[in-house]
Design a protein around this motif. Structure first.
Motif, short mmCIF file in Angstrom:
data_model
loop_
_atom_site.label_atom_id
_atom_site.label_comp_id
_atom_site.label_asym_id
_atom_site.label_seq_id
_atom_site.Cartn_x
_atom_site.Cartn_y
_atom_site.Cartn_z
N GLY A 192 8.83 -39.16 -40.18
CA GLY A 192 8.53 -37.93 -39.45
C GLY A 192 7.04 -37.93 -39.18
N ILE A 193 6.60 -37.22 -38.16
CA ILE A 193 5.16 -36.98 -37.97
C ILE A 193 4.99 -35.47 -37.85
CG2 ILE A 193 3.17 -37.26 -36.43
CD1 ILE A 193 4.04 -40.08 -35.84
N ASN A 194 4.10 -34.94 -38.68
CA ASN A 194 3.88 -33.49 -38.72
C ASN A 194 2.88 -33.12 -37.62
OD1 ASN A 194 3.67 -30.83 -39.41
ND2 ASN A 194 3.20 -31.18 -41.56
N VAL A 195 3.40 -32.67 -36.48
CA VAL A 195 2.58 -32.49 -35.27
C VAL A 195 2.10 -31.04 -35.13
CG1 VAL A 195 3.74 -34.36 -34.03
CG2 VAL A 195 4.60 -32.01 -33.78
N PRO A 196 1.06 -30.82 -34.31
CA PRO A 196 0.62 -29.43 -34.08
C PRO A 196 1.73 -28.63 -33.40
CG PRO A 196 -0.94 -31.03 -33.14
CD PRO A 196 0.25 -31.81 -33.60
N ARG A 197 1.71 -27.34 -33.64
CA ARG A 197 2.73 -26.44 -33.09
C ARG A 197 2.77 -26.48 -31.56
NH1 ARG A 197 6.80 -22.99 -35.44
NH2 ARG A 197 7.55 -21.82 -33.67
N SER A 198 1.65 -26.88 -30.95
CA SER A 198 1.61 -26.90 -29.48
C SER A 198 2.64 -27.86 -28.87
CB SER A 198 0.21 -27.30 -29.00
OG SER A 198 -0.13 -28.56 -29.55
N ARG A 199 3.17 -28.79 -29.69
CA ARG A 199 4.17 -29.73 -29.17
C ARG A 199 5.59 -29.14 -29.22
NH1 ARG A 199 2.94 -34.32 -27.56
NH2 ARG A 199 4.89 -35.37 -28.10
N PHE A 200 5.66 -27.89 -29.67
CA PHE A 200 6.96 -27.21 -29.70
C PHE A 200 6.83 -25.88 -28.96
CE2 PHE A 200 10.17 -24.52 -31.93
CZ PHE A 200 11.30 -25.21 -31.54
N LEU A 201 7.23 -25.89 -27.69
CA LEU A 201 7.12 -24.67 -26.88
C LEU A 201 8.42 -24.53 -26.06
CD1 LEU A 201 5.32 -22.31 -25.95
CD2 LEU A 201 4.35 -23.84 -24.22
N PRO A 202 9.53 -24.24 -26.76
CA PRO A 202 10.80 -24.16 -26.05
C PRO A 202 10.95 -22.82 -25.34
CG PRO A 202 11.14 -23.70 -28.37
CD PRO A 202 9.67 -23.94 -28.19
N VAL A 203 11.67 -22.83 -24.24
CA VAL A 203 11.96 -21.59 -23.54
C VAL A 203 13.47 -21.35 -23.63
CG1 VAL A 203 11.83 -20.37 -21.33
CG2 VAL A 203 9.99 -21.92 -22.02
N LYS A 204 13.85 -20.55 -24.62
CA LYS A 204 15.28 -20.31 -24.88
C LYS A 204 15.72 -18.96 -24.31
CE LYS A 204 15.84 -24.03 -27.46
NZ LYS A 204 16.45 -25.18 -26.77
N ALA A 205 14.77 -18.07 -24.09
CA ALA A 205 15.11 -16.71 -23.65
C ALA A 205 13.99 -16.18 -22.78
CB ALA A 205 15.31 -15.82 -24.88
N THR A 206 14.22 -15.03 -22.15
CA THR A 206 13.19 -14.47 -21.26
C THR A 206 11.93 -14.06 -22.04
OG1 THR A 206 14.37 -12.37 -21.40
CG2 THR A 206 14.73 -13.68 -19.42
N SER A 207 12.07 -13.79 -23.36
CA SER A 207 10.87 -13.47 -24.15
C SER A 207 9.93 -14.68 -24.20
CB SER A 207 11.26 -13.02 -25.56
OG SER A 207 12.12 -13.98 -26.14
N ASP A 208 10.52 -15.91 -24.23
CA ASP A 208 9.70 -17.13 -24.19
C ASP A 208 9.08 -17.31 -22.80
OD1 ASP A 208 10.56 -17.80 -26.81
OD2 ASP A 208 12.38 -18.70 -26.01
N LEU A 209 9.85 -16.92 -21.78
CA LEU A 209 9.35 -17.04 -20.41
C LEU A 209 8.12 -16.14 -20.22
CD1 LEU A 209 10.44 -18.78 -18.17
CD2 LEU A 209 11.86 -16.88 -17.39
N LEU A 210 8.17 -14.95 -20.84
CA LEU A 210 7.02 -14.03 -20.76
C LEU A 210 5.77 -14.69 -21.33
CD1 LEU A 210 5.78 -11.21 -20.30
CD2 LEU A 210 6.65 -10.50 -22.49
N LEU A 211 5.92 -15.39 -22.46
CA LEU A 211 4.76 -16.08 -23.07
C LEU A 211 4.17 -17.10 -22.11
CD1 LEU A 211 6.07 -16.87 -26.69
CD2 LEU A 211 4.32 -15.20 -26.09
N VAL A 212 5.03 -18.00 -21.58
CA VAL A 212 4.49 -19.12 -20.80
C VAL A 212 4.04 -18.71 -19.40
CG1 VAL A 212 5.71 -20.87 -22.12
CG2 VAL A 212 6.75 -19.98 -20.05
N GLN A 213 4.52 -17.55 -18.90
CA GLN A 213 4.07 -17.11 -17.57
C GLN A 213 2.80 -16.26 -17.66
OE1 GLN A 213 7.35 -15.20 -15.52
NE2 GLN A 213 8.33 -17.16 -15.10
N SER A 214 2.42 -15.89 -18.89
CA SER A 214 1.28 -14.99 -19.07
C SER A 214 -0.04 -15.76 -19.12
CB SER A 214 1.45 -14.22 -20.38
OG SER A 214 1.15 -15.11 -21.47
#
Length: 475
Positions: free
Chosen positions: A354-376
């Protein structure tokens, strides 16, 4: 097919199933065999639970801290050599149904009018142009997304990327009461079938002929990731590390927060690295599994795998990942679908890490609440890469809960004249008939609850900090 551990009743079930499946002309012989193998393994009741006392926390040799990886040479020729060994594969079998969309989820517009697929293509185009390399893009579709994806991919015909699509397996759903394939009982159309999870990526790569074609081009590693994870971009340091250390498999993990308590984690078990999923955890240890003290990391499903190793293990039929039974109902008939996950294959590969990576490599868009984050304004977009705004001081993203009125993408978009500024937001909870004007700023902890039957409009330019709003008088 081994039936050694089956009871007489189960052996009879398999034999009936075999003759029923042989008449299903919609699927290939490989798919029929794969399906029957999966059902046989399921009926033989292979041990799913782990012995809790044998679980060990993996060392830094097994789960390598990202910041200990060797920097990659600045020489573009060396970088080209690395990238010429790489293939990028996106799991593209999912539909956007949870977000109220029809068709593949990867064509939802994420930002600036660009879809997930547009961003992926732009990222790889940028790499190929910058280093003069030829990293191909593979899309693993399901029968649900195949036709639509073929049409969509045509728009990239002039790009500098080879784009390949292939389908994962199509298996019949099983009627629970008599264990017959649903398509043999009734014509349920597409609902009679299911794609058996992303663990199927390995046999499907081989069966489609894509794996052999890639090996003949000198490709060595495939980077597999979910199409909806905006953080899953090519990382040269990881690729370089795997090639130098001859690791056949690498799972990117990242520190767990309270939002990720159900995600699978890596453990050392009987001398091997293994994925531990919540379904394998004995009931009395569930709370321990969910705590972030003992299990500090979780699987991002960004996986790097050696192509020759995939070929070897698929040909030997050695990838026996844990089976995930998924009960459903179709037209009042209770059915079962059996799935596997690609992360569970880690224990079958040599020198897996395993490689313990920074959180920035995990940015899934599963719901509109995630969409709000990435469109902001929390993120910026450049060359297809979505990057966190450095003006955000808090390393964690704000937690966002949107009510059912915002669940579908179309409704979500219609309720915002423009996406609010959330760089200084900690949490947002919105329920009821709420509408946002343009140029709004949200800070701290904000709760907006419209009373039943009341339309609550947040005016243009409003600045809301650490407030609960129930009506216009609170703004």
């Amino acid at each position: 097919m081994s039936t050694a551990t089956l009871s007489a009743a189960d052996t009879e079930k398999i034999s009936k199933l075999q003759s029923a499946v042989s008449g299903l002309n919609q699927i290939s012989e490989n798919e029929k065999t794969g399906f029957l193998n999966l059902v046989t393994r399921y009926l033989s009741g292979e041990a799913q639970h782990v012995e809790w006392s044998k679980i060990q926390t993996p060392t830094d040799e097994v789960v390598v801290p990202y910041d200990t990886l060797t920097p990659v040479s600045e020489d573009p020729a060396e970088t080209k050599k690395l990238l010429d060994k790489l293939v990028v594969l996106k799991l593209n079998g999912g539909l956007g149904t949870t977000m109220g969309c029809t068709g593949p989820k990867s064509v939802i517009e994420v930002r600036d009018g660009l879809t997930f697929l547009d961003l992926i293509v732009i990222q790889i185009e940028t790499l190929n142009k910058k280093y003069g390399c030829s990293v191909p893009l593979l899309l693993m579709n399901s029968f649900n997304t195949h036709d639509d994806t073929l049409k969509i991919v045509e728009k990239y015909a002039k790009s500098n990327i080879e784009i390949h699509t292939f389908n994962q397996s199509q298996y019949p759903r099983l009627a629970v009461d008599n264990f017959a394939p649903l398509p043999c009982i009734k014509d349920a159309g597409k609902d009679g079938w299911f794609p058996p999870g992303h663990g199927d990526v390995f046999p499907s790569l081989v069966n489609s002929g894509k794996l052999e074609a890639l090996l003949s081009q000198g490709k060595e590693y495939v980077f597999i990731a979910n199409a909806d994870n905006l953080g899953a971009v090519v990382d040269l340091k990881i690729l370089n590390h795997l090639i130098n250390n001859k690791n056949e498999y690498c799972m990117e993990v990242t520190p767990k927060t309270l939002a990720d308590v159900k995600g699978g984690t890596l453990i050392s078990y009987e001398g091997k690295v293994q994925l531990l999923e919540i379904a394998q955890v004995p009931d009395e240890h569930i709370n321990e599994f969910k705590s972030i003290e003992k299990f500090k990391i979780f699987n991002t499903n960004n996986l790097w795998v050696n192509l020759n190793a995939i070929k070897r293990l698929v040909q030997a039929d050695a990838l026996k990942m844990e089976i995930i039974p998924n009960p459903k109902e179709v037209d009042g008939i209770k059915v079962l679908q059996l799935e596997t996950a690609a992360g569970a294959a880690i224990k079958f590969f040599d020198r897996a890490i395993g490689i313990n990576v920074p959180r920035s490599r995990f940015l899934p868009v599963k719901a509109t609440s995630d969409l709000l984050l990435v469109q902001s304004d929390l993120y910026t977009l450049s060359e297809g890469f979505v990057t966190r705004n450095p003006a955000r001081i808090n390393p964690a993203n704000p937690s966002i809960e949107l009510g059912p009125e915002f669940k579908k993408v179309a409704n979500f978009l219609s309720r915002f004249k423009s996406i609010p500024s959330i760089v200084e937001l900690d949490s947002l909870k919105v329920t009821g008939d709420v509408w946002f004007g343009s140029g709004i700023t949200l800070k701290g902890q904000v709760t907006i609850v419209a009373k039943p039957g009341v339309k609550l409009e947040i005016p243009d330019g409003a600045v809301i900090a650490n407030k609960e709003i129930n009506g216009p008088e609170d703004i």
